[in-house]
Design a protein around this motif. Structure first.
Motif, short mmCIF file in Angstrom:
data_model
loop_
_atom_site.label_atom_id
_atom_site.label_comp_id
_atom_site.label_asym_id
_atom_site.label_seq_id
_atom_site.Cartn_x
_atom_site.Cartn_y
_atom_site.Cartn_z
N ASP A 142 -4.46 0.21 13.25
CA ASP A 142 -3.10 -0.23 13.57
C ASP A 142 -2.07 0.32 12.58
N PHE A 143 -2.35 1.49 12.05
CA PHE A 143 -1.46 2.09 11.06
C PHE A 143 -0.05 2.31 11.62
N VAL A 144 0.95 1.90 10.81
CA VAL A 144 2.36 2.18 11.10
C VAL A 144 2.93 2.80 9.84
N ASP A 145 3.50 4.00 9.95
CA ASP A 145 4.01 4.66 8.74
C ASP A 145 5.31 4.01 8.28
N ALA A 146 5.69 4.33 7.03
CA ALA A 146 6.87 3.71 6.43
C ALA A 146 8.14 4.03 7.20
N GLY A 147 8.12 5.13 7.96
CA GLY A 147 9.28 5.49 8.77
C GLY A 147 9.52 4.54 9.92
N GLY A 148 8.58 3.65 10.19
CA GLY A 148 8.73 2.68 11.26
C GLY A 148 9.55 1.46 10.88
N GLU A 175 14.69 -2.80 -3.74
CA GLU A 175 15.37 -2.30 -2.54
C GLU A 175 14.31 -1.69 -1.61
N ILE A 176 13.57 -2.57 -0.96
CA ILE A 176 12.39 -2.15 -0.22
C ILE A 176 12.74 -1.19 0.91
N ARG A 177 13.79 -1.49 1.66
CA ARG A 177 14.14 -0.64 2.80
C ARG A 177 14.46 0.79 2.33
N LYS A 178 15.22 0.89 1.27
CA LYS A 178 15.57 2.21 0.73
C LYS A 178 14.33 2.95 0.23
N LYS A 179 13.48 2.23 -0.48
CA LYS A 179 12.30 2.85 -1.07
C LYS A 179 11.27 3.24 0.00
N LEU A 180 11.23 2.49 1.10
CA LEU A 180 10.31 2.86 2.18
C LEU A 180 10.71 4.21 2.78
N LYS A 181 11.99 4.44 2.92
CA LYS A 181 12.45 5.73 3.45
C LYS A 181 12.08 6.87 2.50
N GLU A 182 12.28 6.64 1.21
CA GLU A 182 11.92 7.66 0.22
C GLU A 182 10.42 7.93 0.26
N ALA A 183 9.64 6.85 0.33
CA ALA A 183 8.19 6.99 0.34
C ALA A 183 7.70 7.74 1.56
N ASP A 184 8.32 7.45 2.71
CA ASP A 184 7.91 8.11 3.95
C ASP A 184 8.12 9.62 3.86
N ALA A 238 0.83 -1.21 0.00
CA ALA A 238 0.00 0.00 0.00
C ALA A 238 0.87 1.26 0.00
N VAL A 239 1.95 1.24 0.75
CA VAL A 239 2.87 2.38 0.77
C VAL A 239 3.40 2.65 -0.63
N PHE A 240 3.84 1.60 -1.31
CA PHE A 240 4.42 1.78 -2.64
C PHE A 240 3.36 2.18 -3.66
N ARG A 241 2.15 1.66 -3.53
CA ARG A 241 1.07 2.06 -4.44
C ARG A 241 0.82 3.56 -4.34
N CYS A 242 0.74 4.06 -3.11
CA CYS A 242 0.48 5.49 -2.90
C CYS A 242 1.68 6.34 -3.32
N TYR A 243 2.88 5.82 -3.08
CA TYR A 243 4.10 6.52 -3.50
C TYR A 243 4.11 6.66 -5.02
N ASN A 244 3.73 5.59 -5.71
CA ASN A 244 3.66 5.65 -7.17
C ASN A 244 2.62 6.65 -7.65
N HIS A 245 1.54 6.79 -6.89
CA HIS A 245 0.50 7.75 -7.27
C HIS A 245 1.05 9.17 -7.34
N ILE A 246 2.03 9.47 -6.51
CA ILE A 246 2.64 10.80 -6.54
C ILE A 246 3.23 11.08 -7.93
N TYR A 247 3.76 10.05 -8.57
CA TYR A 247 4.42 10.22 -9.85
C TYR A 247 3.47 10.05 -11.04
N THR A 248 2.30 9.48 -10.81
CA THR A 248 1.33 9.32 -11.91
C THR A 248 0.16 10.30 -11.79
#
Length: 393
Positions: free
Chosen positions: A340-346, A362-371, A311-321
């Protein structure tokens, strides 16, 4: 116009009128223009009008238009209880009675719990006596059918689907959301229980028309069947027998006439292999603009910290589309409002997700960018305030 039946055999038009996007005149709805469009739709066989308490001026406009033309009995009115505002049993009656007054009616045909994202929201309403309230309103005849509209993930949709004996439901669904939100799995689960499904955002708020990449527009223009991007999107939905009605926020007669024409012609299962291949090509062209090549397969889950990685990556992609505002809105609406929401920064960078990712992201790297993109500090502050006020959890 073609029709499909609701749970009790009543015909609902394939095309429903979404009343959130009426044309504005200054700060108010252009009631005369809206009346012209609504009445043209009714004459064309549209019998399902969808509004909500929080759509500014919409309920009052619908009520006035139906009163002016003395056609209340010709249509079904669908509107929504703002469940996120409800803090007491008395508040339920307050909002419902206000809606009846705005709509100038004494009953609602299809009443929804608005924007359920987590089963906990429904459970809070149950604690306030919502089920007894619904039973009473149904006995009085002031509510004819009870349902819910949904934004969230598939598993949460299935939980809500099983939490009550719903008469219908409403989901965001289109060819780009085939496997996100409730998705095709949720659509089929509802249909298997005999629950009619109303579709919202068939064009992603117009983005599957206005924001298509030029390469996708070229594919459509060169295809032997000459259809507009909107027609391709609607036909993809209507050919699925589990879809009962598709809402469209029509604010021009040209748009209305095209949609009514397609709704009169479309057949279940009509697409050829070539047609479906074209849709897949269009999706691929859209996905080329994505920031993360996540397919939403879920192999990275569960995250030990509870982060909804797909879900984080789907929404992150929406920023670019769809733009920064669109991506952040999607994230807030479908992810952040869950109990029970936990943001990508967690992310604790344990790396388990990357070990199972078929795309080797590179999920860990991309989660930081997305956050950083999805939740700037002022968004996080706002979420804390919302949670403190009791709107989450």
């Amino acid at each position: 116009m073609q029709y499909r039946n609701d749970k009790y055999g009543r015909p609902i038009s394939l095309l429903g009128y979404g009343c959130m996007r009426f044309t504005k005149k200054g700060n108010s709805i252009d009631i005369d223009k809206a009346e012209q469009e609504i009445m043209a739709a009714i004459r064309g066989g549209v019998n399902y009008l969808d509004t909500a308490y929080i759509y500014p001026g919409s309920e009052a406009a619908v009520g006035e238009i139906l009163k002016r033309n003395r056609c209340r009995e010709q249509v079904y009115i669908a509107t929504k209880l703002p469940q996120y505002y409800i803090k007491s049993r008395g508040a339920i009656d307050k909002y419902f009675n206000e809606q009846l007054k705005r709509l100038q009616t004494d009953y609602i045909d299809y009443y929804l719990m608005h924007m359920l994202t987590d089963v906990s929201a429904w459970n809070k309403l149950r604690e306030l006596g919502i089920e007894e309230w619904i039973d009473r309103k149904k006995q009085e005849g002031s509510i004819r059918n009870l349902g819910f509209s949904f934004h969230g993930n598939t598993e949460m949709f299935l939980q809500i689907l099983d939490a009550y004996d719903w008469d219908f439901c409403q989901i965001q669904y289109n060819y780009m959301d085939e496997h996100t939100q409730a998705g095709r799995k949720g659509l089929k689960a509802a249909a298997a229980k005999g629950i009619p499904v109303i579709i919202m955002e068939p064009l992603r708020g117009g983005k599957l028309v206005d924001l298509l990449p030029e390469s996708a527009k070229k594919l459509i223009a060169e295809y032997p069947k000459k259809r507009t991007p909107a027609e391709w999107a609607f036909r993809w939905l209507w050919e699925q027998p589990e879809v009962t009605c598709v809402l469209s926020g029509m604010n021009s007669l040209d748009m209305l006439e095209e949609n009514m024409r397609v709704a009169s012609q479309v057949q279940k299962g009509e697409s050829t292999e070539e047609d479906l291949a074209l849709i897949e090509q269009i999706k691929q062209e859209i996905q080329k603009a994505l920031q993360v090549g996540c397919t939403g397969c879920g192999y990275c889950m569960p995250c030990p910290k509870g982060i909804d990685i797909p879900a984080v990556f789907r929404c992150y992609n929406h920023i670019y589309t769809e733009g920064r505002g669109g991506g952040r809105h999607e994230y807030l609406q479908t992810v952040c409002l869950q109990k029970d929401f936990v943001d990508a920064g967690g992310c604790i960078e344990c790396g388990r997700c990357e070990q199972h990712c078929p795309q080797h992201l590179e999920i860990r790297k991309k989660l930081k960018e997305a956050d950083r993109e999805l939740l700037p500090f002022y968004y996080k502050l706002g979420l804390k305030i919302i949670k403190k006020l009791g709107f989450i959890g």
